[in-house]
Every structure is written in structure tokens, then in C-alpha cells.
Design a protein around this motif. Structure first.
Motif, PDB file in Angstrom:
ATOM      1  N   GLY A   1       2.964   4.628 -10.561  1.00  0.00           N
ATOM      2  CA  GLY A   1       1.798   5.296  -9.981  1.00  0.00           C
ATOM      3  C   GLY A   1       2.120   6.742  -9.694  1.00  0.00           C
ATOM      4  O   GLY A   1       2.474   7.499 -10.596  1.00  0.00           O
ATOM      5  N   CYS A   2       2.045   7.113  -8.415  1.00  0.00           N
ATOM      6  CA  CYS A   2       2.217   8.528  -8.064  1.00  0.00           C
ATOM      7  C   CYS A   2       3.670   8.975  -8.120  1.00  0.00           C
ATOM      8  O   CYS A   2       3.952  10.163  -8.011  1.00  0.00           O
ATOM      9  CB  CYS A   2       1.626   8.813  -6.685  1.00  0.00           C
ATOM     10  SG  CYS A   2       2.553   8.090  -5.324  1.00  0.00           S
ATOM     11  N   GLY A   3       4.601   8.027  -8.273  1.00  0.00           N
ATOM     12  CA  GLY A   3       5.994   8.403  -8.439  1.00  0.00           C
ATOM     13  C   GLY A   3       6.762   8.626  -7.151  1.00  0.00           C
ATOM     14  O   GLY A   3       7.956   8.921  -7.191  1.00  0.00           O
TER      15      GLY A   3
ATOM     16  N   GLU B   1       0.860  -1.186   0.000  1.00  0.00           N
ATOM     17  CA  GLU B   1       0.000   0.000   0.000  1.00  0.00           C
ATOM     18  C   GLU B   1       0.891   1.229   0.000  1.00  0.00           C
ATOM     19  O   GLU B   1       1.698   1.423   0.905  1.00  0.00           O
ATOM     20  CB  GLU B   1      -0.914   0.022   1.229  1.00  0.00           C
ATOM     21  CG  GLU B   1      -1.825   1.250   1.206  1.00  0.00           C
ATOM     22  CD  GLU B   1      -2.767   1.328   2.394  1.00  0.00           C
ATOM     23  OE1 GLU B   1      -2.799   0.376   3.189  1.00  0.00           O
ATOM     24  OE2 GLU B   1      -3.456   2.353   2.500  1.00  0.00           O
ATOM     25  N   CYS B   2       0.745   2.056  -1.031  1.00  0.00           N
ATOM     26  CA  CYS B   2       1.531   3.282  -1.110  1.00  0.00           C
ATOM     27  C   CYS B   2       0.955   4.303  -0.127  1.00  0.00           C
ATOM     28  O   CYS B   2      -0.201   4.692  -0.259  1.00  0.00           O
ATOM     29  CB  CYS B   2       1.498   3.845  -2.529  1.00  0.00           C
ATOM     30  SG  CYS B   2       2.270   5.466  -2.654  1.00  0.00           S
ATOM     31  N   PRO B   3       1.750   4.744   0.868  1.00  0.00           N
ATOM     32  CA  PRO B   3       1.205   5.694   1.840  1.00  0.00           C
ATOM     33  C   PRO B   3       1.029   7.099   1.260  1.00  0.00           C
ATOM     34  O   PRO B   3       0.410   7.948   1.898  1.00  0.00           O
ATOM     35  CB  PRO B   3       2.258   5.694   2.957  1.00  0.00           C
ATOM     36  CG  PRO B   3       3.513   5.258   2.309  1.00  0.00           C
ATOM     37  CD  PRO B   3       3.139   4.373   1.162  1.00  0.00           C
ATOM     38  N   CYS B   4       1.528   7.322   0.059  1.00  0.00           N
ATOM     39  CA  CYS B   4       1.422   8.656  -0.550  1.00  0.00           C
ATOM     40  C   CYS B   4       0.118   8.847  -1.307  1.00  0.00           C
ATOM     41  O   CYS B   4      -0.473   9.923  -1.266  1.00  0.00           O
ATOM     42  CB  CYS B   4       2.597   8.901  -1.486  1.00  0.00           C
ATOM     43  SG  CYS B   4       4.195   8.700  -0.692  1.00  0.00           S
ATOM     44  N   CYS B   5      -0.340   7.801  -2.019  1.00  0.00           N
ATOM     45  CA  CYS B   5      -1.558   7.959  -2.802  1.00  0.00           C
ATOM     46  C   CYS B   5      -2.644   6.984  -2.372  1.00  0.00           C
ATOM     47  O   CYS B   5      -3.741   7.012  -2.923  1.00  0.00           O
ATOM     48  CB  CYS B   5      -1.273   7.840  -4.301  1.00  0.00           C
ATOM     49  SG  CYS B   5      -0.856   6.188  -4.840  1.00  0.00           S
ATOM     50  N   GLY B   6      -2.333   6.095  -1.420  1.00  0.00           N
ATOM     51  CA  GLY B   6      -3.366   5.235  -0.865  1.00  0.00           C
ATOM     52  C   GLY B   6      -3.686   4.004  -1.689  1.00  0.00           C
ATOM     53  O   GLY B   6      -4.570   3.236  -1.318  1.00  0.00           O
TER      54      GLY B   6
ATOM     55  N   ARG C   1       9.596   2.590  -4.504  1.00  0.00           N
ATOM     56  CA  ARG C   1       9.074   3.748  -5.227  1.00  0.00           C
ATOM     57  C   ARG C   1       7.841   3.322  -6.016  1.00  0.00           C
ATOM     58  O   ARG C   1       7.848   2.273  -6.679  1.00  0.00           O
ATOM     59  CB  ARG C   1      10.126   4.309  -6.188  1.00  0.00           C
ATOM     60  CG  ARG C   1       9.647   5.560  -6.861  1.00  0.00           C
ATOM     61  CD  ARG C   1      10.688   6.217  -7.747  1.00  0.00           C
ATOM     62  NE  ARG C   1      10.063   7.327  -8.435  1.00  0.00           N
ATOM     63  CZ  ARG C   1      10.125   7.536  -9.754  1.00  0.00           C
ATOM     64  NH1 ARG C   1      10.821   6.742 -10.519  1.00  0.00           N
ATOM     65  NH2 ARG C   1       9.481   8.543 -10.297  1.00  0.00           N
ATOM     66  N   HIS C   2       6.796   4.137  -5.936  1.00  0.00           N
ATOM     67  CA  HIS C   2       5.559   3.866  -6.684  1.00  0.00           C
ATOM     68  C   HIS C   2       5.769   4.351  -8.121  1.00  0.00           C
ATOM     69  O   HIS C   2       5.160   5.322  -8.564  1.00  0.00           O
ATOM     70  CB  HIS C   2       4.388   4.584  -6.009  1.00  0.00           C
ATOM     71  CG  HIS C   2       3.061   4.042  -6.449  1.00  0.00           C
ATOM     72  ND1 HIS C   2       1.866   4.529  -5.990  1.00  0.00           N
ATOM     73  CD2 HIS C   2       2.742   3.054  -7.322  1.00  0.00           C
ATOM     74  CE1 HIS C   2       0.872   3.869  -6.555  1.00  0.00           C
ATOM     75  NE2 HIS C   2       1.379   2.970  -7.373  1.00  0.00           N
ATOM     76  N   VAL C   3       6.627   3.632  -8.822  1.00  0.00           N
ATOM     77  CA  VAL C   3       7.168   4.160 -10.080  1.00  0.00           C
ATOM     78  C   VAL C   3       6.111   4.252 -11.179  1.00  0.00           C
ATOM     79  O   VAL C   3       6.121   5.196 -11.971  1.00  0.00           O
ATOM     80  CB  VAL C   3       8.382   3.315 -10.524  1.00  0.00           C
ATOM     81  CG1 VAL C   3       7.992   1.885 -10.824  1.00  0.00           C
ATOM     82  CG2 VAL C   3       9.092   3.929 -11.693  1.00  0.00           C
TER      83      VAL C   3
HETATM   84 ZN   LIG Z   1       1.570   6.069  -4.721  1.00  0.00          ZN
END
Ligand SMILES: [Zn+2]
Lengths: 109, 190
Positions: free
Chosen positions: A61-63, A5-10, A57-59
Motif C-alpha cells: 500500500g502506502c509503503g 488499519e494503517c495509521p498512515c493512509c487510513g 509495514r504497509h508494503v
Molecule cells: Zn498505509
């Protein structure tokens, strides 16, 4: 297959949407440091069978970069947390203590 | 003035769903503090919509405003409006931390339309995303991986989805989508 789970974009996604960034919480030793410190910073990495902390890194996705705590043996993901910290959050450490009694990783236990 | 050519020359193909390249759209990538009132005010005045929430897209006549990351938006508008929009952003946000870059000819925009379940299945073959109607519906946008390249997908309405990708991989994305949408490829998942 890891589900992170990316904590930046959920977003919760499987690992092909992300890219691993190596071991987490490294302290940089640059110019002026001792040879042993510099060598350790460049080359010495944890390679545990069990609890491990990594950068991802959410490469696709949100980066954004973030941290993940997981088990290298079972691929269980204990949790993810923001990149802007030098140690895992206390509630995550407590959760890992609960699931893996007696674990340790560098200075964390 | 030179002629602008979209990456796929307006290509389209009808299979289980219709895959088509959209006419040329003006696009601006914006970075800044999305919670800042001045930033939000300028952007929403240009889009004619509200501010999109996390992983949401606000649709407008001839354009949209999409949430791309915690500090990034994509503003889509008629191509002829881009220059004026950039001027407005530069003057409204002068002295304030932000970035605005035109990406009109750096992106390809495609549309998938047809039976809702078939469109979802076509996308689901290529993207690691849950496209079940309850998980991804109108107004949702998701940046992800389409086969081997990054892309973003959003839902306009049931059976009507948009896809955006880098211009350099437009032909790859079009080939992947039309292949996934080919007749005889039904899985029946959704
Ligand atoms: Zn993300």
C-alpha cells in the motif's frame, strides 16, 4: 487472518497487504555497548501468548511503517499507531488493560 | 530517437470485461510535503486539477494526479510534456525538500471496462479490497496487492477502472486480469 488499519493512509486491510517487521520498541545497542546489551538487542525477543506489540509495514500500500498491538492467542487487534514513538499511546494501553486485566509486556502493563 | 514500446504492446482482450493496455503515458513520481503551498501549487498547475485528498485521484484531460501515500503523488500526463514538467518542478521547488522522478517506462497502465458489477468482480477476485459501489467509487484510488504483486487501482466512472503496476510484472498482471475476466467466471457477488 489479521485485519490491520494503517495509521498512515487510513486503509483497513487484511494481512497479505502488509508485512510483519518483528517486535516493536526495541532499543538499539551498537558500538560501545556491553556484550549483554548487544546480545539482548540482537537475539532476545518476546514470545508471548497474549498481548504483543509489533512493527508492520504497509508494503503493498502506502509503503509506510507503523506499530500494532494485538493478541497472539485470539488474533484480536487492539489498535495500530504511528511508527514515530517509543511507547504505545496511553489510550491504547488503557484499552488493553480493560480487555486483558493484569497483562504485561516488557516495561508496559 | 528510439521507438518507445509499452510493456504489453497495446494488448487487449474482451471477456466478461475488456482488459486493455493504455497508450503510453508520461508519469512522474513526486515526493514532498503535500500540505506545502508551493509544492501543491506547482503540482496542480501541471496537472490542471485540484490537489487529491487521501486515497483520491483527480482526473484531467489526458492525465491524472493521484494520492499515493502521505508524502507521495503520481502525476500522469502526455509523454511529450514530461521533460517540461520536470524542469518546472526543479525550478519552482529548488532549495525545497522534494523528489521528482520520471517513471514513464517503469510502469504499465491498464484499463478495465464493461458492466460495472463485472469489472468490480474481476478486480475483487485478485485484490483484497472491498469493491462495493458504496465503498469504492469514482475518484477513489487504492494501492494494494494484485494476486502476488503490488498494484494501484482507481475508479474513473462506473464500469471504468484503471490499474497501474511495475513494468516488470505487466505480463503477469495482464494474464491475471484476463483470466479473472474470462467468460464463464461470473460469481455474482456485486
Ligand atoms: Zn498505509
Amino acid at each position: 487472518m489479521l485485519l490491520l488499519e494503517c495509521p498512515c493512509c487510513g486503509v483497513t486491510a487484511e494481512e497479505t497487504e502488509f508485512h510483519g517487521g518483528g517486535e516493536a520498541h526495541l532499543k538499539r545497542f551498537g558500538p560501545g555497548s556491553a556484550d549483554e546489551e548487544f546480545e539482548s538487542y540482537l537475539f532476545h525477543r518476546e514470545n508471548p501468548r497474549g498481548v504483543h506489540f509489533e512493527r508492520w509495514r504497509h508494503v503493498n500500500g502506502c509503503g509506510k511503517w507503523f506499530h500494532a498491538a494485538r493478541c497472539t492467542q485470539t488474533l484480536e487487534v487492539f489498535g495500530t499507531y504511528p511508527a514515530q514513538t517509543t511507547r504505545p499511546p496511553e489510550d491504547l494501553l488503557a484499552k488493553i488493560r480493560d480487555k486483558r486485566p493484569g497483562w504485561s509486556w516488557r516495561d508496559f502493563a | 530517437m528510439s521507438d518507445h514500446r509499452t510493456p504489453l504492446g497495446g494488448a487487449s482482450r474482451d471477456g466478461r470485461v475488456r482488459v486493455e493496455e493504455m497508450p503510453r503515458r508520461g508519469m512522474i513520481t513526486l515526493r514532498g510535503d503535500l500540505s506545502d503551498a508551493t509544492f501543491a501549487g506547482t503540482v496542480t498547475a501541471l496537472s490542471g486539477t485540484g490537489m487529491p485528498g487521501q486515497r483520491k485521484v483527480e482526473l484531467a484531460d489526458g492525465g491524472l494526479l493521484a494520492w499515493m501515500s502521505p508524502d507521495e503523488l503520481l502525476l500522469v500526463m502526455p509523454p511529450e510534456d514530461v521533460a517540461g514538467a520536470l524542469d518546472r518542478i526543479a525550478s519552482d521547488l529548488s532549495g525545497q525538500h522534494h523528489l521528482a522522478a520520471e517513471v514513464t517506462d517503469a510502469r504499465a497502465v491498464l484499463r478495465l471496462s464493461g458492466e460495472d458489477a463485472a469489472v468490480r468482480e474481476t478486480l475483487g477476485k485478485l485484490m483484497p479490497v472491498d469493491f462495493a459501489p458504496g465503498a469504492f467509487g469514482p475518484g477513489d484510488i487504492r494501492r494494494t496487492r494484485l494476486a502476488q504483486v503490488p498494484a494501484a487501482v482507481w475508479c474513473v466512472a462506473p464500469g471504468d477502472f484503471g490499474v497501474i503496476c511495475f513494468r516488470s510484472v505487466a505480463e503477469y498482471v495482464y494474464a491475471a486480469l484476463t483470466n479473472a475476466a474470462a467468460e464463464g467466471g461470473a460469481v455474482g457477488h456485486y
